[in-house]
Design a protein around this motif. Structure first.
Motif, PDB file in Angstrom:
ATOM      1  N   GLN A 149       0.711  -1.178  -0.051  1.00 49.55           N
ATOM      2  CA  GLN A 149       0.032   0.125  -0.040  1.00 49.55           C
ATOM      3  C   GLN A 149       0.966   1.320   0.001  1.00 49.55           C
ATOM      4  OE1 GLN A 149      -3.545  -0.042   2.580  1.00 49.55           O
ATOM      5  NE2 GLN A 149      -2.889  -1.962   3.081  1.00 49.55           N
ATOM      6  N   GLU A 152       2.388   1.468  -3.573  1.00 46.54           N
ATOM      7  CA  GLU A 152       1.511   1.962  -4.630  1.00 46.54           C
ATOM      8  C   GLU A 152       1.452   3.307  -4.469  1.00 46.54           C
ATOM      9  OE1 GLU A 152      -2.382   0.311  -3.623  1.00 46.54           O
ATOM     10  OE2 GLU A 152      -1.689  -1.613  -4.148  1.00 46.54           O
ATOM     11  N   LYS A 153       1.592   4.244  -3.396  1.00 45.47           N
ATOM     12  CA  LYS A 153       1.587   5.693  -3.493  1.00 45.47           C
ATOM     13  C   LYS A 153       3.050   6.257  -3.742  1.00 45.47           C
ATOM     14  CE  LYS A 153      -2.317   5.853  -0.265  1.00 45.47           C
ATOM     15  NZ  LYS A 153      -3.073   6.393  -1.289  1.00 45.47           N
ATOM     16  N   ASP A 154       4.054   5.328  -3.274  1.00 46.17           N
ATOM     17  CA  ASP A 154       5.432   5.710  -3.416  1.00 46.17           C
ATOM     18  C   ASP A 154       6.634   4.777  -3.810  1.00 46.17           C
ATOM     19  OD1 ASP A 154       7.943   7.267  -3.348  1.00 46.17           O
ATOM     20  OD2 ASP A 154       7.981   7.489  -1.348  1.00 46.17           O
TER      21      ASP A 154
END
Length: 272
Positions: A149, A152-154
């Protein structure tokens, strides 16, 4: 396997024994992946309570006090505070599976990236120590659930990508882990964790010359990495590069005063 890791392997004769008993499927070669037999050891399946007899009494008392408050707390913010505090105490006591469990409980009430990372990291630490096959699978899945998770953002968090990669090498799809480690090294050829883990994986599969190459890269870029220096010497020893092994063990002796490491080095030198 983080230095952390790594992954979580002590240096010395005992460390090498542990290294080769770890339940992992590996490895880094041109042909693909070599499967290794897995060591099974019965461990409790409950994520909580299994370590408590080993927790320091003062820490256990603090945990028990917080548990009473947690279970009777209806306020979301206070519940999260208590759960986070319990998790932190378990992490401090190196009871990582229990830490992950309580970080998870906090996440049920309040989700943020910092807590997601703490949860994934706690489960990863627990994973690196696990010996029971079912527990390894469970902890690996937990690690991926939370760290992915963040990724996915970084996607640039190569430290987390390395950890996720290591959870795959003991799965039914170990090549995915090897591929991810190679991707890390493509993005950062000097990445300390990835180089170390590729060396460890090569050792586990008996590819000592390849392991030596990985550890040579590691210590070239990170000369203070004591574990890397030690395992480079062991890789030379196992690949019959006697002169290099003698020189490298001598270098390790000059780097530390730790008696366990020095005893291990002397044991190898006596066998050369």
């Amino acid at each position: 396997m983080k230095k952390s890791q790594i992954i979580a392997i002590a240096i010395g004769i005992v460390a090498v024994a542990i290294l080769f008993s770890l339940p992992r499927v590996v490895v880094d070669n041109d042909e693909g992946v070599t499967e290794m037999s897995e060591t099974e050891q019965s461990e409790p399946n409950s994520p909580v309570g299994m370590h408590e007899p080993e927790v320091d009494e003062s820490i256990k008392a603090d945990i028990n006090t917080l548990l009473v408050k947690l279970e009777s707390e209806d306020n979301k913010e206070k519940f999260v505070t208590f759960a986070d505090s319990i998790a932190s105490l378990y992490f401090q006591a190196s009871k990582y599976d229990s830490a992950g469990f309580y970080y998870e409980r906090a996440l049920e009430k309040s989700t943020n990236l910092e807590r997601l990372e703490k949860t994934g990291n706690a489960y990863y630490e627990a994973y690196t120590f696990a010996l029971d096959e079912k527990k390894i699978v469970r902890l690996a899945e937990k690690t991926r659930t939370y760290l992915n998770q963040i990724l996915e953002k970084d996607p640039k968090r190569l430290d987390l990508k390395t950890k996720v990669a290591m959870t795959y090498v003991s799965s039914t799809n170990p090549m995915q882990g090897i591929t991810m480690l190679r991707e890390v090294l493509e993005a950062d050829p000097k990445n300390e964790d990835a180089l170390f883990n590729m060396g460890i994986l090569s050792m586990q599969s008996g590819q000592y010359k390849r392991a030596a190459e990985r550890f040579e890269e590691l210590v070239q870029y990170h000369p203070d990495n004591l574990q890397g220096q030690f395992y480079l010497a062991v890789s030379y020893f196992e690949s019959k590069q006697t002169n290099k092994a003698k020189k490298q063990f001598g270098k390790v002796k000059d780097m530390t005063m730790d008696q366990m490491i020095l005893s291990s080095v002397e044991s190898y030198l006596e066998r050369l």
